[in-house]
Scaffold this motif. Structure first.
Motif, short mmCIF file in Angstrom:
data_model
loop_
_atom_site.label_atom_id
_atom_site.label_comp_id
_atom_site.label_asym_id
_atom_site.label_seq_id
_atom_site.Cartn_x
_atom_site.Cartn_y
_atom_site.Cartn_z
N LEU A 1 0.90 -1.12 -0.18
CA LEU A 1 0.04 0.08 -0.09
C LEU A 1 0.76 1.29 0.07
O LEU A 1 1.67 1.40 0.81
N ILE A 2 0.72 2.33 -0.96
CA ILE A 2 1.14 3.46 -0.82
C ILE A 2 0.36 4.71 -0.20
O ILE A 2 0.74 5.41 0.49
N GLY A 3 -0.95 4.16 -0.13
CA GLY A 3 -1.73 4.90 1.01
C GLY A 3 -3.10 4.19 1.38
O GLY A 3 -3.52 2.94 1.05
N TYR A 4 -3.61 4.60 2.28
CA TYR A 4 -4.64 3.99 3.08
C TYR A 4 -5.47 4.92 3.94
O TYR A 4 -4.67 5.71 4.79
N ALA A 5 -6.71 4.89 3.90
CA ALA A 5 -7.71 5.63 4.57
C ALA A 5 -7.31 7.06 4.49
O ALA A 5 -7.49 7.63 5.42
N GLY A 6 -6.90 7.40 3.19
CA GLY A 6 -6.83 8.84 3.00
C GLY A 6 -5.45 9.40 3.31
O GLY A 6 -5.15 10.67 3.29
N LEU A 7 -4.55 8.56 3.81
CA LEU A 7 -3.30 9.05 4.50
C LEU A 7 -2.08 8.24 3.60
O LEU A 7 -2.26 7.02 3.05
N PRO A 8 -0.97 9.08 3.31
CA PRO A 8 -0.04 8.21 2.75
C PRO A 8 0.69 7.24 3.69
O PRO A 8 0.64 7.52 5.00
N VAL A 9 1.21 6.02 3.16
CA VAL A 9 1.92 5.18 4.15
C VAL A 9 3.22 5.45 4.33
O VAL A 9 4.06 5.52 3.45
N PHE A 10 3.58 5.16 5.85
CA PHE A 10 5.14 5.48 5.90
C PHE A 10 5.44 4.03 6.72
O PHE A 10 4.87 3.62 7.81
N THR A 11 6.42 3.51 6.37
CA THR A 11 7.10 2.29 6.87
C THR A 11 7.86 2.40 7.95
O THR A 11 8.91 3.16 7.95
N PHE A 12 7.58 1.57 8.96
CA PHE A 12 8.34 1.55 10.32
C PHE A 12 8.93 -0.04 10.54
O PHE A 12 8.01 -0.84 10.62
N ASP A 13 10.35 -0.18 10.31
CA ASP A 13 10.69 -1.58 10.50
C ASP A 13 12.12 -1.33 11.05
O ASP A 13 12.49 -0.42 11.76
N GLU A 14 12.96 -2.30 11.07
CA GLU A 14 14.10 -2.54 11.85
C GLU A 14 15.29 -1.23 11.49
O GLU A 14 16.05 -0.98 12.32
N SER A 15 14.90 -0.67 10.15
CA SER A 15 16.10 -0.05 9.57
C SER A 15 15.61 1.44 9.95
O SER A 15 16.22 2.40 9.14
N THR A 16 14.60 1.66 10.25
CA THR A 16 13.85 3.13 10.23
C THR A 16 14.68 4.01 10.97
O THR A 16 14.91 3.61 12.30
N ASP A 17 14.87 5.18 10.42
CA ASP A 17 15.88 6.30 11.18
C ASP A 17 14.92 6.96 12.15
O ASP A 17 13.91 7.54 11.78
N LEU A 18 15.07 6.74 13.30
CA LEU A 18 14.35 7.66 14.39
C LEU A 18 14.29 8.85 14.45
O LEU A 18 13.53 9.62 15.17
N ASP A 19 15.38 9.50 13.72
CA ASP A 19 15.37 10.95 13.69
C ASP A 19 14.89 11.66 12.47
O ASP A 19 14.84 12.81 12.56
N ASP A 20 14.11 10.88 11.80
CA ASP A 20 13.54 11.40 10.62
C ASP A 20 12.00 10.77 10.48
O ASP A 20 11.64 10.35 9.32
N LEU A 21 11.32 11.03 11.62
CA LEU A 21 9.95 10.38 11.59
C LEU A 21 9.00 11.39 11.44
O LEU A 21 9.06 12.57 11.79
N PRO A 22 7.89 11.18 10.73
CA PRO A 22 6.65 12.12 10.34
C PRO A 22 5.86 12.42 11.57
O PRO A 22 6.27 11.68 12.52
N GLY A 23 4.89 13.29 11.53
CA GLY A 23 3.93 13.32 12.69
C GLY A 23 3.16 12.31 12.82
O GLY A 23 2.80 11.43 11.71
N ALA A 24 2.94 11.87 14.09
CA ALA A 24 2.13 10.84 14.22
C ALA A 24 0.89 10.78 13.77
O ALA A 24 0.28 9.57 12.99
N ALA A 25 0.03 11.67 13.46
CA ALA A 25 -1.28 11.83 12.83
C ALA A 25 -1.15 12.14 11.32
O ALA A 25 -2.15 12.07 10.60
N GLU A 26 0.19 12.25 10.74
CA GLU A 26 0.11 12.60 9.47
C GLU A 26 0.33 11.47 8.38
O GLU A 26 0.19 11.79 7.23
N VAL A 27 0.43 10.27 8.72
CA VAL A 27 0.52 8.91 7.85
C VAL A 27 -0.09 7.86 8.59
O VAL A 27 -0.68 7.84 9.62
N ALA A 28 -0.21 6.87 7.77
CA ALA A 28 -0.69 5.74 7.93
C ALA A 28 0.54 4.70 8.41
O ALA A 28 1.21 4.82 7.42
N TRP A 29 0.51 4.45 9.44
CA TRP A 29 1.85 3.74 10.10
C TRP A 29 1.83 2.26 9.58
O TRP A 29 1.24 1.58 10.00
#
Length: 310
Positions: free
Chosen positions: A7-35
């Protein structure tokens, strides 16, 4: 058809992937994306739990409205955590959650009919404010009838949806459900639902708010079409989908011979086995309806196929 893109979008929001390699210093706002929470590890036992704990520690989950559960490993047996069960345990961390997709998993990770599931039942009770629930895969899926006063959309994507899951949905108390999609699939992948299992849905009394119904991807698509032709629920629908399955002229004839469908805005029949004369008859009979007749397939002798099975 295969499911080969996340999915690139879901429920009207862009999808942001969080996994083992996610940079914790470059996260979007919690309400801005579908996680999308997923693991990249195919073999590590219970890696999804480890990623999920990292996610909880790194994101203000109280603001999250939309969550996507991605790849969680090859098994749901001993030593593995079934993500919906863990989500239900931590429901207090997600007070704003309204939309949830379980199983954003593509063929390189698991074929749709091999996505391992377990008991989905704790989710509706744990998230009483949930408005949308999508589930992909059905291998091992367990579901009991449930009540939800908030659920508006319920969708199951499957190469074989077990009859007991269909019966659980049909027996549920979902007074505000507006959209229901069931990919019924084929018997060899567990899709043993019958038209009789659909009777409470087609009767309409248990789903007073329903405006869209999809009974799709079925090897019994002609039988489903015949049942829909006389179903009371159809009179209140705005859109109907019998797509992705083995619909032939026999099923289309039943539809055209049944109750009027001219009130529909949309009728989705794409991926079908209708002949050219029948496609013209359908279009002519429903001049004001947006009828999707793409993907006209040709039968190989008596062999018909659904769009998504294995």
């Amino acid at each position: 058809m295969t499911i080969n893109e996340h999915l690139i979008g879901y429920a009207g929001l862009p999808v942001f992937t969080f996994d083992e390699s996610t940079d914790l210093d470059d996260l979007p706002g919690a309400a801005e994306v579908a996680w999308r929470v997923r693991t990249e590890d195919f073999d590590e036992e219970d890696e999804w739990r480890a990623v999920f704990e990292r996610f909880l520690a790194s994101v203000d989950t109280t603001e999250i409205t939309t969550l996507v559960v991605g790849f969680w490993g090859h098994d749901c047996g001993e030593g593995y955590t079934y993500p919906p069960a863990l989500l239900a345990e931590r429901a207090d961390r997600f007070p704003a959650l309204r939309s949830l997709f379980v199983g954003d998993i593509v063929m390189e990770e698991h074929e749709v009919s091999w996505i391992p599931h377990d008991d989905l039942g704790p989710l509706p009770a744990a998230f009483p404010a949930l408005e949308r629930l999508d589930v992909r895969g059905a291998d091992g899926l367990v579901l009991e009838p449930f009540r939800s006063a908030s659920l508006r959309t319920l969708r199951f994507e499957s190469g074989g949806l077990p009859g007991h899951v269909v019966r659980a949905v049909a027996a549920g108390d979902l007074p505000h459900l507006e959209r229901l999609d069931l990919w019924l699939g084929v018997g060899r992948y567990g899709g043993d639902a019958t038209v009789a299992d659909l009777d409470p849905i087609l009767g309409g009394e248990r789903l007073p708010a329903l405006r869209h119904l999809g009974l799709e991807n079925a090897e019994i698509q002609d039988e489903v079409a015949a049942a829909v032709a006389g179903a009371p629920v159809v009179a209140r629908l705005e859109s109907l989908s019998l797509a992705l399955g083995t619909l032939t002229d026999r099923g289309a004839e039943a539809l055209l011979s049944g109750q009027p469908l001219t009130h529909l805005r949309e009728l989705d029949l794409h991926h079908h086995f209708l002949t050219d004369p029948m496609t013209e008859r359908v279009r002519a009979a429903l001049p004001g309806v947006a009828v999707d007749l793409r993907e006209q397939e040709r039968a190989g002798g008596d062999w018909l196929f659904v769009a998504v099975s294995e």
